[in-house]
Write a protein that holds these residues in place. Structure first.
Motif, short mmCIF file in Angstrom:
data_model
loop_
_atom_site.label_atom_id
_atom_site.label_comp_id
_atom_site.label_asym_id
_atom_site.label_seq_id
_atom_site.Cartn_x
_atom_site.Cartn_y
_atom_site.Cartn_z
N HIS A 198 0.81 -1.22 0.00
CA HIS A 198 0.00 0.00 0.00
C HIS A 198 0.85 1.27 0.00
CE1 HIS A 198 -3.23 -2.79 0.73
NE2 HIS A 198 -2.69 -3.16 1.88
N PRO A 199 1.53 1.55 -1.09
CA PRO A 199 2.33 2.76 -1.16
C PRO A 199 1.52 4.04 -1.19
CG PRO A 199 2.26 1.68 -3.30
CD PRO A 199 1.62 0.74 -2.33
N GLY A 200 0.21 3.93 -1.46
CA GLY A 200 -0.64 5.11 -1.43
C GLY A 200 -1.09 5.58 -2.80
N SER A 201 -0.57 4.96 -3.83
CA SER A 201 -0.95 5.35 -5.19
C SER A 201 -0.70 4.16 -6.12
CB SER A 201 -0.14 6.56 -5.66
OG SER A 201 -0.42 6.85 -7.02
N SER A 202 -1.48 4.11 -7.19
CA SER A 202 -1.30 3.04 -8.17
C SER A 202 -0.12 3.31 -9.09
CB SER A 202 -2.58 2.91 -9.02
OG SER A 202 -2.90 4.15 -9.63
N SER A 203 0.45 4.52 -9.02
CA SER A 203 1.63 4.83 -9.83
C SER A 203 2.87 4.22 -9.19
CB SER A 203 1.78 6.34 -9.98
OG SER A 203 1.95 6.94 -8.71
N ASP A 204 4.00 4.37 -9.84
CA ASP A 204 5.25 3.80 -9.36
C ASP A 204 5.79 4.67 -8.23
OD1 ASP A 204 7.48 2.28 -9.05
OD2 ASP A 204 8.55 3.13 -10.76
N VAL A 205 5.61 4.24 -6.99
CA VAL A 205 6.03 5.00 -5.81
C VAL A 205 7.27 4.35 -5.22
CG1 VAL A 205 5.39 5.75 -3.49
CG2 VAL A 205 3.70 5.79 -5.32
N TRP A 206 8.28 5.16 -4.96
CA TRP A 206 9.53 4.64 -4.38
C TRP A 206 9.28 4.13 -2.98
CZ3 TRP A 206 12.88 6.65 -0.42
CH2 TRP A 206 14.14 6.02 -0.37
N ARG A 207 9.90 3.00 -2.61
CA ARG A 207 9.71 2.38 -1.31
C ARG A 207 11.02 2.42 -0.51
NH1 ARG A 207 5.74 3.05 -0.01
NH2 ARG A 207 5.07 1.20 1.08
N ILE A 208 10.94 2.28 0.80
CA ILE A 208 12.12 2.25 1.64
C ILE A 208 12.97 1.02 1.28
CG2 ILE A 208 12.94 1.96 4.01
CD1 ILE A 208 10.54 3.57 4.95
N PRO A 209 14.24 1.21 0.96
CA PRO A 209 15.07 0.09 0.49
C PRO A 209 15.64 -0.77 1.62
CG PRO A 209 16.35 2.11 0.44
CD PRO A 209 14.96 2.50 0.88
N ILE A 210 14.77 -1.25 2.47
CA ILE A 210 15.15 -2.15 3.56
C ILE A 210 14.25 -3.37 3.46
CG2 ILE A 210 15.41 -2.43 6.06
CD1 ILE A 210 15.67 0.57 6.31
N ASP A 211 14.81 -4.53 3.74
CA ASP A 211 14.04 -5.77 3.62
C ASP A 211 12.77 -5.70 4.47
OD1 ASP A 211 14.04 -8.70 2.71
OD2 ASP A 211 13.73 -8.84 4.88
N TYR A 212 11.64 -5.94 3.81
CA TYR A 212 10.34 -5.84 4.47
C TYR A 212 10.23 -6.82 5.63
CZ TYR A 212 5.27 -6.38 5.09
OH TYR A 212 4.01 -6.47 5.63
N ASP A 213 10.68 -8.05 5.45
CA ASP A 213 10.55 -9.06 6.49
C ASP A 213 11.36 -8.68 7.73
OD1 ASP A 213 8.82 -10.67 5.04
OD2 ASP A 213 10.46 -11.72 4.04
N ARG A 214 12.55 -8.10 7.52
CA ARG A 214 13.36 -7.69 8.67
C ARG A 214 12.70 -6.55 9.44
NH1 ARG A 214 19.75 -7.76 6.78
NH2 ARG A 214 19.87 -10.01 6.34
N LEU A 215 12.14 -5.60 8.72
CA LEU A 215 11.43 -4.51 9.39
C LEU A 215 10.22 -5.04 10.15
CD1 LEU A 215 11.50 -1.57 6.82
CD2 LEU A 215 12.53 -1.61 9.10
N ALA A 216 9.49 -5.97 9.54
CA ALA A 216 8.33 -6.54 10.21
C ALA A 216 8.75 -7.30 11.46
CB ALA A 216 7.58 -7.47 9.24
N GLN A 217 9.91 -8.00 11.42
CA GLN A 217 10.40 -8.72 12.59
C GLN A 217 10.78 -7.75 13.70
OE1 GLN A 217 10.62 -12.23 13.18
NE2 GLN A 217 10.79 -11.27 15.20
#
Length: 317
Positions: A198-217
């Motif tokens: 859910h980046p907030g838009s259907s367009s190409d939105v830049w995301r935080i370049p950190i592994d999602y699973d590690r952040l979730a952990q």
């Protein structure tokens, strides 16, 4: 000095109950604006209005070509005025009450300026194409507003005298640690969102370049730490027979944290469906508010400080 508020104060004298209801309305709206901001993200409407402060380069309001996304984003912007109206009511009620408590009006003005600053941050969010770090700051600022709104609401039930602890000081310090960890938990949640769904838009939105699973952990680890500290507070406050309100608030926080934990795990293993994320964002605001109320229940504040005893009346030792 003559001011419009002074003129109103001469004619309107709200009761303490009215001031407290007004402060509660501001708190409720501060939570609502967090939820509606989440709705903008979850419906991919973050760029529904393509610029700021206008909705488009030529129009203040959305155009038919912008579709439902423009309507959703613009509606969230308009709700800021509803929030400001609730804060204005709380501030004016505090100003016009007798006696006038400047501490409450200052908290009302603090909320107003937080809303204004967060509106600017929201504009920067749009102008930067939903940069995830700016979005995270936007959310943290919204939680700052919840913080001040909680404080004002709680202060309406207190006086302005010097705070007096109702428990040993180490328990007060434990409550501060608990609030800090819950604050880190909420902040970590904004980073998880910035790296994941859910980046907030259907367009190409830049995301935080950190592994999602590690952040979730890391987010889950902070959740477990928060629950552990809350459980410790439950037992310690019961052992020292802390005020009933304090023990009840710690239990409330534990319940909200456990519900948030369930939502978080379901959300993670079901690829973050929109309804679950929305409920999780609402839970984050409620968790933050519940944590903030605990230290305030560990102290009391009289209406005024006791008058000093004249030296000649103090008995000799």
């Amino acid at each position: 000095m003559f001011t419009p508020t002074a003129l109103l104060a001469d004619r309107w004298h709200p009761t303490a109950a009215t001031v407290r209801r007004a402060a509660l309305s501001a708190l409720v709206m501060s939570v609502v604006i967090v939820l509606t901001g989440g709705a903008v993200r979850l419906t991919a409407s973050g760029l529904g209005c393509t610029t700021w402060p206008r909705c488009t380069g030529e129009s203040i309001t959305p155009t038919p070509e912008m579709g439902i996304h423009g309507v959703i984003e613009f509606t969230n912007r308009m709700l800021t005025y509803v929030l400001c109206a609730a804060i204005a009511w709380a501030t004016l009620a505090a100003r016009c009450a007798t006696p006038w408590r400047r501490s409450l009006t200052r908290l009302g003005w603090a909320q107003f300026w937080l809303v204004m600053s967060n509106a600017v941050i929201g504009g920067i969010t749009v102008l930067t194409g939903l940069n995830p770090y700016v979005v995270a700051v936007h959310m943290v600022a919204a939680m700052g507003l919840v913080w001040v709104a909680v404080l004002m609401w709680e202060r309406t039930a207190e006086g302005d005298g010097t705070p007096e602890l109702l428990v040993p000081r180490p328990l007060q310090q434990l409550s501060y640690v608990l609030v800090t960890v819950v604050g880190l938990l909420v902040a970590a949640g904004t980073l998880v969102t910035g790296a994941g769904h859910h980046p907030g838009s259907s367009s190409d939105v830049w995301r935080i370049p950190i592994d999602y699973d590690r952040l979730a952990q890391a987010h889950a680890d902070l959740a477990f730490l928060s629950i552990g500290l809350t459980l410790a507070a439950v037992f310690v406050l019961a052992a020292v027979k802390a005020p009933r309100a304090a023990r009840a608030r710690v239990r409330d926080l534990l319940v909200v944290l456990l519900l948030q934990g369930v939502l978080g795990f379901v959300q993670y293993f079901t690829d973050a469906p929109e309804i679950m994320v929305g409920l999780h964002m609402l839970g984050a605001a409620l968790t933050w508010a519940a944590a903030l109320r605990i230290p305030l229940a560990l102290r009391t504040r009289p209406a005024t400080d006791p008058a000093p005893v004249p030296a000649q009346l103090v008995p000799a030792s």
